[in-house]
Design a protein around this motif. Sequence first.
Motif, mmCIF file in Angstrom:
data_model
loop_
_atom_site.group_PDB
_atom_site.id
_atom_site.type_symbol
_atom_site.label_atom_id
_atom_site.label_comp_id
_atom_site.label_asym_id
_atom_site.label_seq_id
_atom_site.Cartn_x
_atom_site.Cartn_y
_atom_site.Cartn_z
ATOM 1 N N LEU A 303 0.949 -1.356 0.056
ATOM 2 C CA LEU A 303 0.062 0.028 0.213
ATOM 3 C C LEU A 303 0.924 1.317 0.066
ATOM 4 C CD1 LEU A 303 -2.844 1.118 0.186
ATOM 5 C CD2 LEU A 303 -2.548 1.215 2.812
ATOM 6 N N PRO A 304 1.028 1.846 -1.058
ATOM 7 C CA PRO A 304 2.104 2.877 -1.270
ATOM 8 C C PRO A 304 1.833 4.274 -0.420
ATOM 9 C CG PRO A 304 1.550 2.284 -3.392
ATOM 10 C CD PRO A 304 0.451 1.595 -2.509
ATOM 11 N N ASP A 305 0.559 4.526 -0.159
ATOM 12 C CA ASP A 305 0.284 5.722 0.191
ATOM 13 C C ASP A 305 -1.137 5.664 0.809
ATOM 14 O OD1 ASP A 305 0.272 8.295 1.501
ATOM 15 O OD2 ASP A 305 0.602 9.294 -0.459
ATOM 16 N N SER A 306 -1.613 6.340 1.690
ATOM 17 C CA SER A 306 -2.942 6.615 2.216
ATOM 18 C C SER A 306 -3.228 7.852 2.674
ATOM 19 C CB SER A 306 -3.273 5.673 3.433
ATOM 20 O OG SER A 306 -4.686 5.604 3.841
ATOM 21 N N ASN A 307 -3.977 8.222 3.733
ATOM 22 C CA ASN A 307 -4.169 9.703 4.209
ATOM 23 C C ASN A 307 -4.312 9.602 5.965
ATOM 24 O OD1 ASN A 307 -6.956 9.257 5.117
ATOM 25 N ND2 ASN A 307 -7.531 9.535 3.027
ATOM 26 N N GLU A 308 -4.107 10.754 6.343
ATOM 27 C CA GLU A 308 -3.972 10.871 8.009
ATOM 28 C C GLU A 308 -5.215 10.117 8.449
ATOM 29 O OE1 GLU A 308 -2.964 14.680 8.781
ATOM 30 O OE2 GLU A 308 -0.781 14.189 8.422
ATOM 31 N N TYR A 309 -6.405 10.243 8.074
ATOM 32 C CA TYR A 309 -7.624 9.742 8.734
ATOM 33 C C TYR A 309 -8.395 8.551 8.233
ATOM 34 C CZ TYR A 309 -10.164 11.772 4.972
ATOM 35 O OH TYR A 309 -10.556 12.280 3.689
ATOM 36 N N GLY A 310 -8.100 8.069 7.040
ATOM 37 C CA GLY A 310 -8.791 6.973 6.385
ATOM 38 C C GLY A 310 -8.535 5.765 6.889
ATOM 39 N N SER A 311 -9.576 4.776 6.455
ATOM 40 C CA SER A 311 -9.315 3.465 6.988
ATOM 41 C C SER A 311 -9.443 2.480 5.602
ATOM 42 C CB SER A 311 -10.167 2.869 7.977
ATOM 43 O OG SER A 311 -10.335 1.465 8.206
ATOM 44 N N VAL A 323 -2.915 -12.431 3.429
ATOM 45 C CA VAL A 323 -1.892 -11.601 2.895
ATOM 46 C C VAL A 323 -1.439 -10.421 3.556
ATOM 47 C CG1 VAL A 323 -1.371 -10.360 0.527
ATOM 48 C CG2 VAL A 323 -2.738 -12.309 0.734
ATOM 49 N N ALA A 324 -0.281 -10.438 3.858
ATOM 50 C CA ALA A 324 0.208 -9.389 4.880
ATOM 51 C C ALA A 324 0.679 -8.045 4.072
ATOM 52 C CB ALA A 324 1.554 -9.745 5.747
ATOM 53 N N VAL A 325 0.601 -6.909 4.512
ATOM 54 C CA VAL A 325 1.003 -5.695 3.583
ATOM 55 C C VAL A 325 1.991 -4.644 4.194
ATOM 56 C CG1 VAL A 325 -0.283 -3.840 2.708
ATOM 57 C CG2 VAL A 325 -1.573 -5.638 3.373
ATOM 58 N N VAL A 326 3.036 -4.347 3.162
ATOM 59 C CA VAL A 326 3.887 -3.133 3.225
ATOM 60 C C VAL A 326 2.983 -2.049 3.259
ATOM 61 C CG1 VAL A 326 5.865 -2.282 2.686
ATOM 62 C CG2 VAL A 326 5.469 -4.804 2.481
ATOM 63 N N ALA A 327 2.939 -1.209 4.356
ATOM 64 C CA ALA A 327 2.155 -0.053 4.448
ATOM 65 C C ALA A 327 2.489 1.192 5.001
ATOM 66 C CB ALA A 327 0.736 -0.247 5.087
ATOM 67 N N PRO A 328 2.124 2.477 4.729
ATOM 68 C CA PRO A 328 2.755 3.604 5.687
ATOM 69 C C PRO A 328 2.201 3.698 6.808
ATOM 70 C CG PRO A 328 0.993 4.061 3.825
ATOM 71 C CD PRO A 328 1.194 2.893 3.645
ATOM 72 N N ASP A 329 3.068 4.408 7.633
ATOM 73 C CA ASP A 329 2.790 4.488 9.181
ATOM 74 C C ASP A 329 1.720 5.641 9.531
ATOM 75 O OD1 ASP A 329 4.299 6.595 8.748
ATOM 76 O OD2 ASP A 329 5.895 6.128 10.267
ATOM 77 N N TYR A 330 0.822 5.810 8.862
ATOM 78 C CA TYR A 330 -0.280 6.698 9.221
ATOM 79 C C TYR A 330 -0.877 5.902 10.554
ATOM 80 C CZ TYR A 330 0.126 9.059 4.666
ATOM 81 O OH TYR A 330 0.466 9.806 3.616
ATOM 82 N N GLU A 331 -1.487 6.787 11.411
ATOM 83 C CA GLU A 331 -2.048 6.532 12.527
ATOM 84 C C GLU A 331 -3.312 5.376 12.361
ATOM 85 O OE1 GLU A 331 -2.798 9.407 15.588
ATOM 86 O OE2 GLU A 331 -1.190 10.360 14.855
ATOM 87 N N PRO A 332 -3.994 5.436 11.288
ATOM 88 C CA PRO A 332 -5.262 4.689 11.183
ATOM 89 C C PRO A 332 -4.831 3.215 10.787
ATOM 90 C CG PRO A 332 -5.813 6.678 10.543
ATOM 91 C CD PRO A 332 -4.284 6.962 10.674
ATOM 92 N N VAL A 333 -3.740 3.466 10.007
ATOM 93 C CA VAL A 333 -2.988 2.134 9.330
ATOM 94 C C VAL A 333 -2.262 1.426 10.645
ATOM 95 C CG1 VAL A 333 -1.253 1.183 7.728
ATOM 96 C CG2 VAL A 333 -2.904 2.870 7.075
#
Length: 402
Positions: A303-311, A323-333
Amino acid sequence: MKVLYHHRTQGRRVEGVHIRGVANALRELGCEVRVISFPGADPEAEPAMASGPATTTESTAPAAPAGDEKGRLATLVSRLPGVLFEFAEIGYNLVTWWRIRAEIARNRPDFIYERYSLFLFMTVWLARRRGIPIILEINDSAVVQRLRPLWLKPLARRIEAWCLTQATGIVFISTYFRELLASHYGQLPPSVVSPNAVDARFDPQRYDRDALRRRHGLEGRVVCGHMGVFARWHGVPGFVETIIDRLQEAPALTLLVVGDGADLPAVRREVQARGLEDRIRLPGRVPHHQIPEWVACMDYAFLPDSNEYGSPMKLFELMAMGVAVVAPDYEPVAEVIESGATGWLFPRKDLEACVDQVIALCDRAEERQRVGAAARAYIERERRWRNNAEQLLSLLPRESRA
């Protein structure tokens, strides 16, 4: 218990998945659920194929299938420029007043559940006037950055503040979102944090992984996947641009990127120009009911990017399939992924770090399997739609739950 579920979304993309998930989970718990949508829209009839790219902030314009007269009208409304579109959103309160008032008179619900939309206040007003508990689910807000500029922002915030403080309870999709709105609007009613969830289709035991990989020509590969929209704000084009020169570091790795969007043609041209069609697979958009079959082909995901509040819904669907995910460290993630245990986090906006992790994991089959199994166990334990339904019911006054 009778539930009136009201929303003003298109109901054809990820919002439709969420609406179906919550409504069906409430029914499984014994509730009688009536869903009120924009005339012509039917999120409970899962579409075979959605058209057009989605966005990070949901489109809450009144909308419906394009082949219907009401759908064409809704499409025209959604294309209104700037402030005219927002006046149309405000005007929809009159439609809401007419329809919710009639529904209450015909079959008074025990409570109302509304997927909140900007400028929509009439449901809360009617619920308060009739003494009916109302729970708001917050997926959007006037205080966050939106793709479509908000022209009447002061008015939107005043309406939002009133709606939030007048509700019986609030469902937030992340703790970050709850804290953000509390900092803007002060003391809020009782609330719960309910990230997204998945239904029973996302179960790896239901799919023949080897057969699916053979069907798609992926046998013998290490497959790292993604599903979603090709758009700059989701980070897919940037990820592909970053990894394309490093694929030689992981000869066994194949990327499987499912979805479409405005940037897909450019990405496809670049992949073809580099002769990498076999290493970067781009099947395009697929119907939602086929998503589990594609996820079953993956060994891990990014998951290359997300936003600060989304799920992100895709996060839960991937994890549910093991399937485990490599994801950005936004708080909701980070609320969902424990790095190294149920997935892998990298510093947000750092695509080099994301690519580093994806390449490193190509040769770590045991780690991928261990973390994938833990991710699935977490979803099974905490992130089925039934969990969300039970959480929202806990917000009702005790006498309403009797």
